[in-house]
Write a protein that holds these residues in place. Structure first.
Motif, PDB file in Angstrom:
ATOM      1  N   TRP A 124       0.857  -1.184   0.000  1.00  0.00           N
ATOM      2  CA  TRP A 124       0.000   0.000   0.000  1.00  0.00           C
ATOM      3  C   TRP A 124       0.891   1.230   0.000  1.00  0.00           C
ATOM      4  O   TRP A 124       1.379   1.649   1.059  1.00  0.00           O
ATOM      5  N   PRO A 125       1.132   1.831  -1.156  1.00  0.00           N
ATOM      6  CA  PRO A 125       2.051   2.978  -1.238  1.00  0.00           C
ATOM      7  C   PRO A 125       1.652   4.097  -0.285  1.00  0.00           C
ATOM      8  O   PRO A 125       0.460   4.305  -0.008  1.00  0.00           O
ATOM      9  N   ALA A 126       2.650   4.827   0.199  1.00  0.00           N
ATOM     10  CA  ALA A 126       2.418   5.850   1.222  1.00  0.00           C
ATOM     11  C   ALA A 126       1.427   6.912   0.758  1.00  0.00           C
ATOM     12  O   ALA A 126       0.552   7.344   1.532  1.00  0.00           O
ATOM     13  N   HIS A 127       1.525   7.341  -0.515  1.00  0.00           N
ATOM     14  CA  HIS A 127       0.614   8.391  -0.975  1.00  0.00           C
ATOM     15  C   HIS A 127      -0.837   7.910  -0.997  1.00  0.00           C
ATOM     16  O   HIS A 127      -1.755   8.666  -0.669  1.00  0.00           O
ATOM     17  N   ALA A 128      -1.037   6.641  -1.356  1.00  0.00           N
ATOM     18  CA  ALA A 128      -2.389   6.096  -1.391  1.00  0.00           C
ATOM     19  C   ALA A 128      -2.933   5.893   0.020  1.00  0.00           C
ATOM     20  O   ALA A 128      -4.114   6.158   0.304  1.00  0.00           O
ATOM     21  N   ARG A 129      -2.079   5.440   0.928  1.00  0.00           N
ATOM     22  CA  ARG A 129      -2.510   5.246   2.312  1.00  0.00           C
ATOM     23  C   ARG A 129      -2.888   6.581   2.959  1.00  0.00           C
ATOM     24  O   ARG A 129      -3.872   6.674   3.688  1.00  0.00           O
ATOM     25  N   LEU A 130      -2.093   7.616   2.685  1.00  0.00           N
ATOM     26  CA  LEU A 130      -2.388   8.931   3.251  1.00  0.00           C
ATOM     27  C   LEU A 130      -3.713   9.469   2.717  1.00  0.00           C
ATOM     28  O   LEU A 130      -4.543   9.986   3.479  1.00  0.00           O
TER      29      LEU A 130
ATOM     30  N   THR B  10      -4.397   3.628  -7.626  1.00  0.00           N
ATOM     31  CA  THR B  10      -3.754   4.141  -6.422  1.00  0.00           C
ATOM     32  C   THR B  10      -2.289   3.745  -6.304  1.00  0.00           C
ATOM     33  O   THR B  10      -1.587   4.266  -5.448  1.00  0.00           O
ATOM     34  N   GLY B  11      -1.819   2.848  -7.151  1.00  0.00           N
ATOM     35  CA  GLY B  11      -0.406   2.509  -7.115  1.00  0.00           C
ATOM     36  C   GLY B  11       0.474   3.562  -7.769  1.00  0.00           C
ATOM     37  O   GLY B  11       1.689   3.523  -7.655  1.00  0.00           O
ATOM     38  N   THR B  12      -0.155   4.523  -8.448  1.00  0.00           N
ATOM     39  CA  THR B  12       0.589   5.610  -9.066  1.00  0.00           C
ATOM     40  C   THR B  12       0.102   6.930  -8.484  1.00  0.00           C
ATOM     41  O   THR B  12      -1.065   7.069  -8.096  1.00  0.00           O
TER      42      THR B  12
END
Length: 231
Positions: free
Chosen positions: A128-134, A209-211
């Motif tokens: 879960w990339p940080a930008h998507a989690r945020l 959300t991975g990008t």
């Protein structure tokens, strides 16, 4: 357009599982092998060019073609094709283990919830990339403030009864579909529950959300919905 799937002599499914799909041929075999007994996969091909539809059919799934691009368009097409009383939805990219679907579905089938949401618990940091989690955390906080409901994750694994979902009259056909579903369900007084589910790195490269670009698009769609749907 629904294409032939399992034999019509097969028993009716207890649960239909809608799997929106755009170029997920590499992930589909592993995803579909984990489908619980009595569950039927409805793979909605949203414009794949890698043979995803053929792979899905070869692994026993019903295939629906939805020409209009968009997550909401794919999910809605799958919902229309479903016939089971309870319908689940999940990504087809291998980030979820379909064997965990009963954790979510049973909350609806046993009458404990009208809408059950899978709360993602990452099995690896890169799942879960940080930008998507945020972005998800900020959205969840706003939903808690706005609706008073305890929600932490507006993730892609969820379940509800088909007729009730159709009655909500959802209109978003893009990335805002899950948000509109939550807002309309909360406004209708639905009982909403969260259930922990595993979350692992997807197969291949994410298109949403991975990008960062995909996340920005999703945030834009959801921000628009927050403005348009009355509090």
């Amino acid at each position: 357009m629904t294409e032939p799937g399992p034999s019509p002599l097969a028993p009716p499914p207890s649960v239909d599982v809608v799997l929106p799909c755009l170029d997920e041929a590499a992930a589909l075999p592993g995803v579909l092998r984990r489908l619980p007994a009595g569950y039927r996969a409805i793979v909605v091909d949203n414009g794949s060019t890698d043979g995803s539809a053929a792979v899905a059919r070869a692994h026993g799934a019903v295939v629906v073609r939805e020409e209009r691009r968009g997550y909401g368009a794919a999910v809605h097409a799958g919902l229309l094709a479903a016939t089971a009383d309870v319908v689940a939805c999940c990504d087809a990219d291998g980030s979820f283990d379909l064997a965990q679907l009963p954790r979510v579905v049973d909350r609806v089938r046993d009458g404990g919830a009208d809408l059950a949401l899978g709360r993602r618990r990452p099995d690896a940091r890169r799942a879960w990339p940080a930008h998507a989690r945020l972005a998800n955390a900020v959205l969840a906080a706003e939903l808690r403030r706005r609706t008073g409901r305890r929600v932490h994750d507006l993730g892609p694994m969820r379940a509800a009864r088909r007729d009730a979902l159709l009655a909500l009259g959802l209109v978003d056909r893009r990335s805002g579909y899950p948000l509109e579903l939550f807002l309309r369900a909360a406004d209708a007084g639905w009982r909403i529950a969260e259930v922990d589910v595993g979350y692992r790195p997807r197969v291949g490269r994410s298109k949403v959300t991975g990008t960062v670009r995909g996340t920005v698009t999703a945030v834009r769609d959801m921000s628009r919905l927050l403005r348009e749907v009355p509090a």
